[in-house]
Design an enzyme around this catalytic site. Structure first.
Site, PDB file in Angstrom:
ATOM      1  N   GLN A 171      -2.925 -11.518  -6.455  1.00  0.00           N
ATOM      2  CA  GLN A 171      -4.212 -11.572  -6.193  1.00  0.00           C
ATOM      3  C   GLN A 171      -5.317 -11.394  -7.300  1.00  0.00           C
ATOM      4  O   GLN A 171      -6.487 -12.096  -7.180  1.00  0.00           O
ATOM      5  CB  GLN A 171      -4.553 -10.683  -4.859  1.00  0.00           C
ATOM      6  CG  GLN A 171      -3.805 -10.958  -3.821  1.00  0.00           C
ATOM      7  CD  GLN A 171      -2.462  -9.961  -3.438  1.00  0.00           C
ATOM      8  OE1 GLN A 171      -1.818  -9.598  -4.533  1.00  0.00           O
ATOM      9  NE2 GLN A 171      -2.337  -9.429  -2.262  1.00  0.00           N
ATOM     10  N   ASN A 188      -3.291   1.679  -0.020  1.00  0.00           N
ATOM     11  CA  ASN A 188      -3.942   0.624  -0.756  1.00  0.00           C
ATOM     12  C   ASN A 188      -2.924  -0.257  -1.373  1.00  0.00           C
ATOM     13  O   ASN A 188      -1.722   0.044  -1.028  1.00  0.00           O
ATOM     14  CB  ASN A 188      -5.084   0.779  -1.640  1.00  0.00           C
ATOM     15  CG  ASN A 188      -5.894  -0.191  -2.242  1.00  0.00           C
ATOM     16  OD1 ASN A 188      -6.640  -1.127  -1.307  1.00  0.00           O
ATOM     17  ND2 ASN A 188      -6.056  -0.666  -3.339  1.00  0.00           N
ATOM     18  N   LYS A 189      -3.068  -1.459  -1.709  1.00  0.00           N
ATOM     19  CA  LYS A 189      -2.435  -2.363  -2.001  1.00  0.00           C
ATOM     20  C   LYS A 189      -1.316  -1.897  -3.150  1.00  0.00           C
ATOM     21  O   LYS A 189      -1.773  -0.918  -3.802  1.00  0.00           O
ATOM     22  CB  LYS A 189      -2.983  -3.477  -3.082  1.00  0.00           C
ATOM     23  CG  LYS A 189      -2.074  -4.598  -3.381  1.00  0.00           C
ATOM     24  CD  LYS A 189      -1.428  -5.679  -2.370  1.00  0.00           C
ATOM     25  CE  LYS A 189      -0.974  -6.544  -3.144  1.00  0.00           C
ATOM     26  NZ  LYS A 189       0.384  -6.226  -3.712  1.00  0.00           N
ATOM     27  N   ASP A 198      -7.277   0.464   2.487  1.00  0.00           N
ATOM     28  CA  ASP A 198      -6.950  -0.261   3.587  1.00  0.00           C
ATOM     29  C   ASP A 198      -6.956   0.826   4.654  1.00  0.00           C
ATOM     30  O   ASP A 198      -7.514   0.649   5.580  1.00  0.00           O
ATOM     31  CB  ASP A 198      -5.431  -0.953   3.616  1.00  0.00           C
ATOM     32  CG  ASP A 198      -5.424  -2.203   2.782  1.00  0.00           C
ATOM     33  OD1 ASP A 198      -5.667  -3.222   3.480  1.00  0.00           O
ATOM     34  OD2 ASP A 198      -5.306  -2.218   1.627  1.00  0.00           O
TER      35      ASP A 198
END
Length: 229
Positions: free
Chosen positions: A80, A131-132, A121
């Site tokens: 990403q 989170n990621k 998140d």
């Protein structure tokens, strides 16, 4: 109206849309980074390994005439950072340097980075932040290099029902995301795969959590609930 009790900022506004939230988060981030001795936007690089509200921080800084550059990691396995974060920044005319995920620790140790800003998140009551995947090692590397580590996220990510990160479920993604690239197998047949979508960064590594309603600092059990009232 902006006020401060010495540890937490409050922003009294209702009816915020997504754009307003990122701008408000950027305003609070600018406040906390400007206060640090090594975090002035004019002299420090901004390291942003995530998309979303964290990018709003950089955009608002640029709009305010501050000089800042971004190092974005590639964010495996879906890349990403390479495919989205870098592209968005270039579209905005913001200088960005792409690096492999595994190069982040050495970059943080080089002294070139003023602070780390990530998204979230889900945030537990005690400040533990999901989170990621890859966020937790960034926090560890930031602490080892004495680089402040900030979470920038809307208050909708705060879950006061989760007492700690141990109560946040972590999704396991398909092994094919790791064993295959562009549809072709790159890993040996029969290998086992551990591929979590998220990781949880313990609150002790987080300098502050920045939201559209203000900044929460440790102890997060006390500061985070004030942002939801």
């Amino acid at each position: 109206m902006l006020s401060s009790d010495g540890s937490t900022f409050y922003y009294n506004q209702v009816g915020l849309n997504a754009s307003d939230i990122t701008k408000s988060i950027a305003t609070y981030s600018e406040s906390i980074t400007a206060a640090g001795p090594t975090l002035a936007f004019g002299t420090s690089h901004y390291y942003d390994p995530a998309t979303g509200t964290a990018l709003g921080v950089v955009r608002a800084a640029r709009e305010a005439g501050k000089k800042c550059a971004v190092f974005a990691d590639e964010t495996r396995p879906w890349l990403q950072g390479a495919r989205l974060t870098a592209w968005e920044l270039l579209q905005d005319g913001i200088p960005v340097t792409l690096l492999p995920d595994v190069a982040a620790a050495s970059l943080l140790g080089s002294g070139r980075i003023g602070c780390v800003v990530v998204g979230a998140d889900r945030i537990a009551r005690n400040g533990d932040t999901a989170n990621k995947v890859g966020t937790y090692p960034l926090a560890l590397a930031a602490q080892a290099s004495s680089v402040p580590f900030y979470v920038a996220a809307p208050t909708s990510t705060i879950d006061l029902r989760a007492r700690s990160g141990s109560e946040i479920p972590i999704e396991q993604r398909s092994p094919l995301e790791v064993t295959h690239l562009a549809g072709a197998r790159i890993a040996a047949e029969g290998v086992e795969v551990y591929n979590p979508a998220f990781d949880v960064t313990p609150a002790r590594y987080i300098s502050a959590i920045v939201t559209e309603r203000g900044v929460a600092r440790a102890p997060f059990e006390q500061s985070l609930p004030t942002l939801e009232t």
